[in-house]
Enzyme design. Structure first.
Site, PDB file in Angstrom:
ATOM      1  N   SER A 136       0.841  -1.197   0.000  1.00 54.20           N
ATOM      2  CA  SER A 136       0.000   0.000   0.000  1.00 54.20           C
ATOM      3  C   SER A 136       0.878   1.250   0.000  1.00 54.20           C
ATOM      4  O   SER A 136       1.808   1.372   0.798  1.00 54.20           O
ATOM      5  CB  SER A 136      -0.892  -0.061   1.251  1.00 54.20           C
ATOM      6  OG  SER A 136      -1.675   1.095   1.369  1.00 54.20           O
ATOM      7  N   THR A 244     -15.760   7.287  -7.313  1.00 53.13           N
ATOM      8  CA  THR A 244     -16.859   7.856  -6.521  1.00 53.13           C
ATOM      9  C   THR A 244     -17.836   8.580  -7.433  1.00 53.13           C
ATOM     10  O   THR A 244     -17.459   9.071  -8.505  1.00 53.13           O
ATOM     11  CB  THR A 244     -16.342   8.842  -5.450  1.00 53.13           C
ATOM     12  OG1 THR A 244     -17.442   9.282  -4.648  1.00 53.13           O
ATOM     13  CG2 THR A 244     -15.692  10.070  -6.065  1.00 53.13           C
ATOM     14  N   LYS A 247     -17.823  13.188  -6.114  1.00 57.01           N
ATOM     15  CA  LYS A 247     -16.942  14.334  -6.360  1.00 57.01           C
ATOM     16  C   LYS A 247     -17.292  14.946  -7.716  1.00 57.01           C
ATOM     17  O   LYS A 247     -18.298  15.635  -7.808  1.00 57.01           O
ATOM     18  CB  LYS A 247     -15.493  13.911  -6.163  1.00 57.01           C
ATOM     19  CG  LYS A 247     -15.246  13.680  -4.652  1.00 57.01           C
ATOM     20  CD  LYS A 247     -13.928  13.103  -4.249  1.00 57.01           C
ATOM     21  CE  LYS A 247     -13.902  12.981  -2.710  1.00 57.01           C
ATOM     22  NZ  LYS A 247     -12.886  12.087  -2.191  1.00 57.01           N
ATOM     23  N   THR A 277     -28.804  -0.540   3.202  1.00 59.11           N
ATOM     24  CA  THR A 277     -29.828  -0.118   2.250  1.00 59.11           C
ATOM     25  C   THR A 277     -29.182   0.391   0.957  1.00 59.11           C
ATOM     26  O   THR A 277     -28.213   1.149   1.008  1.00 59.11           O
ATOM     27  CB  THR A 277     -30.696   0.994   2.896  1.00 59.11           C
ATOM     28  OG1 THR A 277     -31.263   0.451   4.094  1.00 59.11           O
ATOM     29  CG2 THR A 277     -31.797   1.467   1.972  1.00 59.11           C
ATOM     30  N   THR A 362      -4.702  14.540   8.293  1.00 60.88           N
ATOM     31  CA  THR A 362      -4.952  14.462   6.854  1.00 60.88           C
ATOM     32  C   THR A 362      -3.643  14.654   6.078  1.00 60.88           C
ATOM     33  O   THR A 362      -3.416  14.022   5.045  1.00 60.88           O
ATOM     34  CB  THR A 362      -5.999  15.527   6.439  1.00 60.88           C
ATOM     35  OG1 THR A 362      -7.120  15.400   7.321  1.00 60.88           O
ATOM     36  CG2 THR A 362      -6.466  15.338   5.028  1.00 60.88           C
TER      37      THR A 362
END
Ligand SMILES: *Cc1c(COP(=O)(O)O)cnc(C)c1O
Length: 406
Positions: A136, A244, A247, A277, A362
């Site tokens: 990674s 995604t 974005k 869901t 971050t």
């Protein structure tokens, strides 16, 4: 035992380190992007937003809005259940077909968000491969890290984009051991590109699977907007592409695109896919509309790129220090968490420009920054005003250049 004291001291730790998170309250107005209203002390202030991941303003695109409204009227608000039990709408099945086609893959699987897509897919892949080892990149997103942790697999973290380091780590393991390399096509905080071609060559050499997070690139790069792999013609050299809908596509949801068999395995085993869901059909329809719109229209991408260049020219003229990468992300380096927050406050309070400060964890300590994402709807006047405001805010907080903050 006083439970509240424990939580209080955790919060105080963040406050003392200057990394307690303050969320700004925003009211978005359809048709006004990148302007919005900022709600402060129950007053509404008109602001210009510079830190939105609605990169192309698609959340306010008329076609996308109309699709969502009409679909809600036709199909209602919710999906009614999990994919397994009553929530498998034809809208979501169609979207998966479109996404597969978009990335030149056999199949796609849609999740509630990009975060869930990463966490669920990575942890499930690693669990199914049993004694696998995952490689990674050290700058990978929190959702990737969480997926790896959840799997309890052996992991090796390679230095950011460092192919020599990656290869040295891979060579430690026997040929027969299952391997997955996980990385991103654009790293959101520095705005630099992952080495897709180099990493896929290493993967091929050592028979490793490749998993690529294209979250910041979908809608943004390539002729059809399907990402950096499309721009480089490398879709086939990546086993699993993740993206995604939240974005550049301006809606919400996440997905993977891969082979039939991998998608079927994820669909069958990933708990974060099965036991939740399904996305509402109207939202899914809006995402489909946004994707097909951006497949055909590249004027948003072109304007976005033009504005990125323009902003960099303005910043350079004023000697404002930014990372000059090749992507749409412009990080302005402050390198001090308290100053970073202070500059952000000055921009918002005095100039009505909103850029959220980005602090640890971050980004690494000492590399605090303002991450700007210029969009197609920012004007040259806005860019020029922002530059003046930034110059002023840097000057006003100049004392941090001279006194070191612990
Ligand atoms: C935002 C982000 C995600 C998560 O996507 P969401 O759809 O917002 O949940 C995953 N990976 C990276 C690199 C991101 O920046």
């Amino acid at each position: 035992m006083n439970y509240s004291d424990i939580f209080k001291s955790s919060i105080n730790k963040l406050k003392n380190e200057g990394r307690y998170r303050y969320f700004n309250e925003i009211e978005r107005k359809a048709g006004m992007h990148p302007n919005a209203l900022w709600i402060s002390e129950s007053k509404k202030n008109n602001i210009t937003v510079w830190c939105s991941n609605d990169y192309l303003g698609m959340s306010q695109n008329k076609l996308v809005i109309d699709t969502m409204i009409n679909s809600v009227k036709k199909m209602g608000t919710g999906s009614g259940g999990t994919r397994n039990i009553s929530g498998n709408s034809n809208a979501i099945v169609q979207l998966e077909n479109e996404l597969a086609d978009f990335h030149l893959k056999e199949k796609a699987v849609v999740f509630s968000s990009g975060y869930v897509a990463n966490e669920s897919t990575i942890s499930t892949l690693l669990s199914l491969l049993e004694d696998a080892v995952v490689f990674s990149d050290e700058k990978n997103h929190a959702s990737i890290i969480s997926g790896i942790k959840k799997s309890k697999s052996l992991k090796e973290i390679f230095k950011h984009n460092d192919l020599k380091h990656l290869e040295a780590l891979i060579q430690k393991y026997p040929e027969k051991k299952p391997k997955i390399i996980v990385f991103e096509s654009i790293y959101s905080m520095d705005g630099d590109f992952g080495d897709i071609s180099g990493i896929s060559k290493i993967a091929k050499k050592y028979n490793a699977l490749t998993y690529l997070d294209e979250v910041h690139a979908v809608g943004m790069y390539g002729k059809k907007g399907s990402g950096v792999t499309e721009a480089l013609g490398l879709q086939n050299s990546i086993d699993i592409i993740q993206g995604t809908l939240g974005k550049a596509f301006g809606t919400m949801g996440g997905y993977i695109a891969s082979s039939n068999i991998i998608c079927d395995a994820i669909r069958s085993y990933a708990s974060g896919y099965i036991f939740t869901t399904a996305l509402p059909p109207a939202l899914v329809k809006a995402a489909s509309t946004s994707i097909s719109y951006l497949k055909k229209s590249d004027k948003e991408r072109k304007m976005q790129q033009k504005n990125t260049i323009l902003l960099k020219e303005y910043l350079a003229k004023e000697n404002i220090n930014f990372i000059d990468n090749k992507s749409h992300i412009v990080p302005i380096m402050v390198n001090n968490p308290i100053r970073c927050k202070e500059i952000s406050n000055i921009l918002l309070n005095e100039f009505k420009h909103y850029i959220q400060p980005i602090n640890y964890p971050t980004v690494p300590v000492g590399t605090e920054r303002l991450r700007i994402t210029p969009g197609p709807l920012h004007t040259e006047k806005m860019i020029s005003d922002l530059t003046i405001a930034l110059k002023y805010a840097f000057n006003k907080t100049d004392r941090y250049n001279h006194s070191k903050i612990a």
